[in-house]
Design an enzyme around this catalytic site. Structure first.
Site, PDB file in Angstrom:
ATOM      1  N   THR A 107       0.859  -1.196   0.000  1.00  9.33           N
ATOM      2  CA  THR A 107       0.000   0.000   0.000  1.00  9.33           C
ATOM      3  C   THR A 107       0.890   1.239   0.000  1.00  9.33           C
ATOM      4  OG1 THR A 107      -1.808  -1.062   1.135  1.00  9.33           O
ATOM      5  CG2 THR A 107      -1.581   1.287   1.540  1.00  9.33           C
TER       6      THR A 107
ATOM      7  N   GLY B  10     -10.593  -2.215   3.188  1.00  9.22           N
ATOM      8  CA  GLY B  10      -9.652  -2.088   4.305  1.00  9.22           C
ATOM      9  C   GLY B  10      -9.721  -0.719   4.958  1.00  9.22           C
ATOM     10  N   ASP B  11      -8.674  -0.392   5.678  1.00  7.98           N
ATOM     11  CA  ASP B  11      -8.638   0.875   6.421  1.00  7.98           C
ATOM     12  C   ASP B  11      -8.274   2.075   5.550  1.00  7.98           C
ATOM     13  OD1 ASP B  11      -6.076  -0.430   6.159  1.00  7.98           O
ATOM     14  OD2 ASP B  11      -5.256   1.180   7.406  1.00  7.98           O
TER      15      ASP B  11
ATOM     16  N   ARG C 234     -14.649  -6.749   0.272  1.00  2.38           N
ATOM     17  CA  ARG C 234     -13.909  -6.306   1.475  1.00  2.38           C
ATOM     18  C   ARG C 234     -13.236  -4.940   1.234  1.00  2.38           C
ATOM     19  NH1 ARG C 234      -8.316  -4.903   2.747  1.00  2.38           N
ATOM     20  NH2 ARG C 234      -7.962  -5.416   4.920  1.00  2.38           N
TER      21      ARG C 234
ATOM     22  N   GLY D 151      -5.556  -4.098   7.658  1.00  8.38           N
ATOM     23  CA  GLY D 151      -6.566  -3.058   7.710  1.00  8.38           C
ATOM     24  C   GLY D 151      -7.631  -3.228   8.770  1.00  8.38           C
TER      25      GLY D 151
ATOM     26  N   THR E 158      -0.536   1.741   7.059  1.00  5.39           N
ATOM     27  CA  THR E 158      -0.446   0.562   6.209  1.00  5.39           C
ATOM     28  C   THR E 158      -0.345  -0.674   7.082  1.00  5.39           C
ATOM     29  OG1 THR E 158       0.834  -0.582   4.508  1.00  5.39           O
ATOM     30  CG2 THR E 158       2.078   0.868   5.981  1.00  5.39           C
ATOM     31  N   GLY E 159      -0.930  -1.751   6.629  1.00  4.90           N
ATOM     32  CA  GLY E 159      -0.874  -2.975   7.422  1.00  4.90           C
ATOM     33  C   GLY E 159      -2.202  -3.697   7.382  1.00  4.90           C
TER      34      GLY E 159
HETATM   35  N1  ASP Z   1      -4.103  -1.572   4.965  1.00  2.89           N
HETATM   36  C1  ASP Z   1      -4.367  -2.127   3.670  1.00  2.89           C
HETATM   37  C2  ASP Z   1      -5.645  -2.919   3.730  1.00  2.89           C
HETATM   38  O1  ASP Z   1      -5.872  -3.608   4.708  1.00  2.89           O
HETATM   39  C3  ASP Z   1      -3.269  -3.004   3.173  1.00  2.89           C
HETATM   40  C4  ASP Z   1      -1.855  -2.513   3.384  1.00  2.89           C
HETATM   41  O2  ASP Z   1      -1.638  -1.474   3.977  1.00  2.89           O
HETATM   42  O3  ASP Z   1      -0.917  -3.170   2.931  1.00  2.89           O
HETATM   43  O4  ASP Z   1      -6.379  -2.907   2.781  1.00  2.89           O
END
Ligand code: ASP
Length: 348
Positions: A215, A245-246, A243, A269, A266-267
């Site tokens: 991301t 994400g955040d 789905r 979500g 990022t991470g």
């Molecule tokens: N946070 C993003 C999600 O969950 C993915 C990512 O940050 O790598 O969609």
């Protein structure tokens, strides 16, 4: 006696580590008070031992190109929003990152993209979710913010709006990359055991599968002291059922307020949404007068304690930066007002 004390201290520190989930990496950045733009290209298992010098070079060049594109706007006296959008566009166009071209595939073999942008001065925000034909979702997020009365548009409606705004529309196959396609095949093979919604089971603290990394995000501070934040992603490989994400959720993956900071996360979500991570950082600064670095560390520690993984970038209006994460690495880079660039990949 001494030995007993040592054992006690070791046990206590082990328990603290467990309680806090994975440990947080958050280095002292050299140019505090001077930063104008920070970017990230995702958090995950980024290990020096697994990186070839060629691959590292390509990532560094990509981050530098994005940083320079954003910095050119700041230097030119343009708003922070322009810098954020310019930096993110470059990363969306680069297949190295899980955003725009290079986005991961859903279980159904599609690329469904999410993005958000927020202006710290007005606290206006725009976001798009689950779009499949908008070449640069960050442009669409900005258009939602500035050219509609809404904050978040999804799917077909968002695409129709983007088209009306004259943004570049592509065929869904524009987003195809062989590497991401193979990533989906691997995710499907690795899938069992599964949770009810088809996400891979993950024990807290064991690290997240790199099905959702790459991301991109940017936070900027302009000459007028205004902050802005943006995030763009393909989400998570093998995601299902629409789905989201955040990243496009204001307050979770993206937030900006001139009172506090601009934040892009990022991470994993789901954890960032449940913890309202980006806004939590801002609230810690606003209500507890925490400095941005301390607030960033607190947020990632909380994400870790709840079993999640990831990182964030945050910039306050005095040019102080934070880039904490609890994964093995996070692609991240920063530039000061004098144009001094620092790029980091690993946790050391
Ligand atoms: N946070 C993003 C999600 O969950 C993915 C990512 O940050 O790598 O969609």
């Amino acid at each position: 006696m001494k030995r007993a004390r040592l054992c006690f201290l070791l046990a206590a520190s082990f328990l603290c580590h467990i309680a806090a989930g994975q440990s947080v990496t958050s280095q002292q950045l050299p140019g505090q008070g001077q930063y104008v733009l920070l970017i990230h290209g995702g958090a995950g298992t980024i290990l020096r031992s697994k990186m070839t010098s060629g691959k590292e070079k390509v990532y560094r060049e990509a981050l530098e190109a994005a940083l320079k594109a954003g910095y050119a706007k700041i230097k030119d006296g343009q708003p922070a929003l322009e810098a954020v959008q310019a930096a993110i566009r470059i990363m969306e166009d680069n297949p190295l990152f899980n955003a725009g071209k290079g986005a991961v595939f859903t279980h159904g073999g599609r690329n469904e993209l999410d993005a958000a942008i927020m202006d710290g001065n007005t606290r206006k925000a725009g976001a798009v979710t689950g779009v499949t034909t908008i070449k640069n979702p960050i442009d669409a997020a900005r258009a939602v913010m500035e050219r509609s009365e809404h904050v978040m548009l999804s799917g077909k409606g968002a695409e129709q709006f983007a088209k009306q705004c004259g943004l570049t529309i592509v065929r869904p196959k524009y987003f195809y990359t062989e590497e991401r396609w193979q990533g989906l095949q691997k995710a499907i093979r690795d899938e069992a055991p599964k949770t009810k919604v088809g996400h891979r089971q993950q024990q807290p603290g064991t690290g997240f599968p790199d099905y959702k990394f790459g991301t991109v995000g940017a936070v900027a501070l302009d000459r007028n002291g205004n902050l802005a934040a943006g995030t763009s992603t393909g989400g998570m490989t093998n995601k299902r059922f629409g789905r989201i994400g955040d990243s496009p959720v204001i307050g979770a993956g993206t937030y900006a307020s001139n009172k506090t900071a601009a934040v892009s996360c990022t991470g994993w979500g789901e954890y960032f949404i449940r913890n309202v991570a980006a806004y939590d950082l801002s609230a810690l600064m606003e209500y507890k007068s925490m400095p941005v670095k301390e607030a960033g560390d607190a947020v990632i520690t909380k994400i870790g304690s709840s079993g999640g993984n990831g990182g964030l970038i945050a910039l306050d209006r005095n040019g102080n930066a934070a880039m904490p994460f609890n994964t093995a690495g996070m692609y991240r880079a920063a530039i000061t007002k004098d144009g001094k660039i620092t790029i980091f990949l690993y946790n050391d």
